[in-house]
Design a protein around this motif. Sequence first.
Motif, mmCIF file in Angstrom:
data_model
loop_
_atom_site.group_PDB
_atom_site.id
_atom_site.type_symbol
_atom_site.label_atom_id
_atom_site.label_comp_id
_atom_site.label_asym_id
_atom_site.label_seq_id
_atom_site.Cartn_x
_atom_site.Cartn_y
_atom_site.Cartn_z
ATOM 1 N N LEU A 5 0.840 -1.190 0.000
ATOM 2 C CA LEU A 5 0.000 0.000 0.000
ATOM 3 C C LEU A 5 0.874 1.239 0.000
ATOM 4 O O LEU A 5 2.062 1.188 0.325
ATOM 5 C CB LEU A 5 -0.929 0.015 1.212
ATOM 6 N N THR A 6 0.275 2.356 -0.358
ATOM 7 C CA THR A 6 0.941 3.652 -0.338
ATOM 8 C C THR A 6 0.322 4.512 0.750
ATOM 9 O O THR A 6 -0.912 4.586 0.863
ATOM 10 C CB THR A 6 0.805 4.363 -1.698
ATOM 11 N N LEU A 7 1.167 5.135 1.564
ATOM 12 C CA LEU A 7 0.721 6.025 2.628
ATOM 13 C C LEU A 7 1.235 7.424 2.294
ATOM 14 O O LEU A 7 2.438 7.614 2.113
ATOM 15 C CB LEU A 7 1.255 5.568 3.988
ATOM 16 N N THR A 8 0.328 8.393 2.226
ATOM 17 C CA THR A 8 0.690 9.727 1.756
ATOM 18 C C THR A 8 0.412 10.785 2.804
ATOM 19 O O THR A 8 -0.678 10.837 3.375
ATOM 20 C CB THR A 8 -0.081 10.069 0.467
ATOM 21 N N GLY A 9 1.395 11.612 3.066
ATOM 22 C CA GLY A 9 1.249 12.752 3.967
ATOM 23 C C GLY A 9 1.574 14.043 3.253
ATOM 24 O O GLY A 9 1.661 14.092 2.020
ATOM 25 N N GLU A 133 6.644 12.366 10.301
ATOM 26 C CA GLU A 133 5.382 12.184 9.593
ATOM 27 C C GLU A 133 5.244 10.758 9.075
ATOM 28 O O GLU A 133 4.142 10.192 9.079
ATOM 29 C CB GLU A 133 5.256 13.167 8.436
ATOM 30 N N ALA A 134 6.355 10.151 8.657
ATOM 31 C CA ALA A 134 6.286 8.768 8.208
ATOM 32 C C ALA A 134 5.824 7.855 9.332
ATOM 33 O O ALA A 134 5.005 6.942 9.120
ATOM 34 C CB ALA A 134 7.659 8.323 7.684
ATOM 35 N N LYS A 135 6.338 8.074 10.538
ATOM 36 C CA LYS A 135 5.907 7.262 11.677
ATOM 37 C C LYS A 135 4.427 7.478 11.963
ATOM 38 O O LYS A 135 3.700 6.532 12.289
ATOM 39 C CB LYS A 135 6.744 7.606 12.903
ATOM 40 N N LEU A 136 3.958 8.718 11.848
ATOM 41 C CA LEU A 136 2.535 8.988 12.067
ATOM 42 C C LEU A 136 1.695 8.217 11.056
ATOM 43 O O LEU A 136 0.680 7.597 11.417
ATOM 44 C CB LEU A 136 2.264 10.490 11.960
#
Length: 230
Positions: A5-9, A133-136
């Motif tokens: 999956l892709t997680l985007t911030g 932010e990646a950890k969030l």
Amino acid sequence: MPVPLTLTGRMVRLEPLTEQHAPALAAAAAEDRTAYAFTPVPQGAAAARAYVEAALADQAAGRCLPFATVRASDGLVVGSTRFAELDYWQGPVIWPPAPRGPLGDPAAAVPDAAEVGGTWLSAHAQGTGINTEAKLLMLRHAFEVWGVRRISMRADARNMRSRAAIERLGAVCEGVRRAHTRGLDGLVRGTAFYSILDEEWPAVRDIIELRIAAAEAPSAPDHPRPLISA
């Protein structure tokens, strides 16, 4: 097992790691390497290819879900991170306890517990807020989409910078397993173990979101933030 999956911030995008990321990872890792004394980071094109191949083999075996860490502003690959130690608690109790794969359809399964680790960033991306932010993004997905009961993190016990970074997230130190394994320097090392439980997640989420907001404030000082690494 969880599908890629892709997680985007706002600052970072975590996208499924592929062979195509290897050259960019080699370039990212070729910057100042002084922060990698306790962190396994590939050096050179061949090592980057082997790094990706090993991560994808672990993913195929259901042991991890690796990401390329991409800076959202320009699409530059600046490092990597992953979910690891995926554990499933459904079905009959087994003894002694040990991580096991999902029962039923693996494509539909989500873990009950996991580890966040394998994190490294290029020198110029450290201290920019990308890691926070990646950890969030990862923790939010784990607790709010998968519904995990526990997320673990670990660090070489000697790596005080990484341990402090994990603790700033709000993770609880469970202790140090002494003489746990060999470090990258070949010496026997202890490992500091940390965890966040599902009932602790709302408070931890508030801590991380406040840190991100403070870092984005115009008057916020630009203090470097150390890596979180295993």
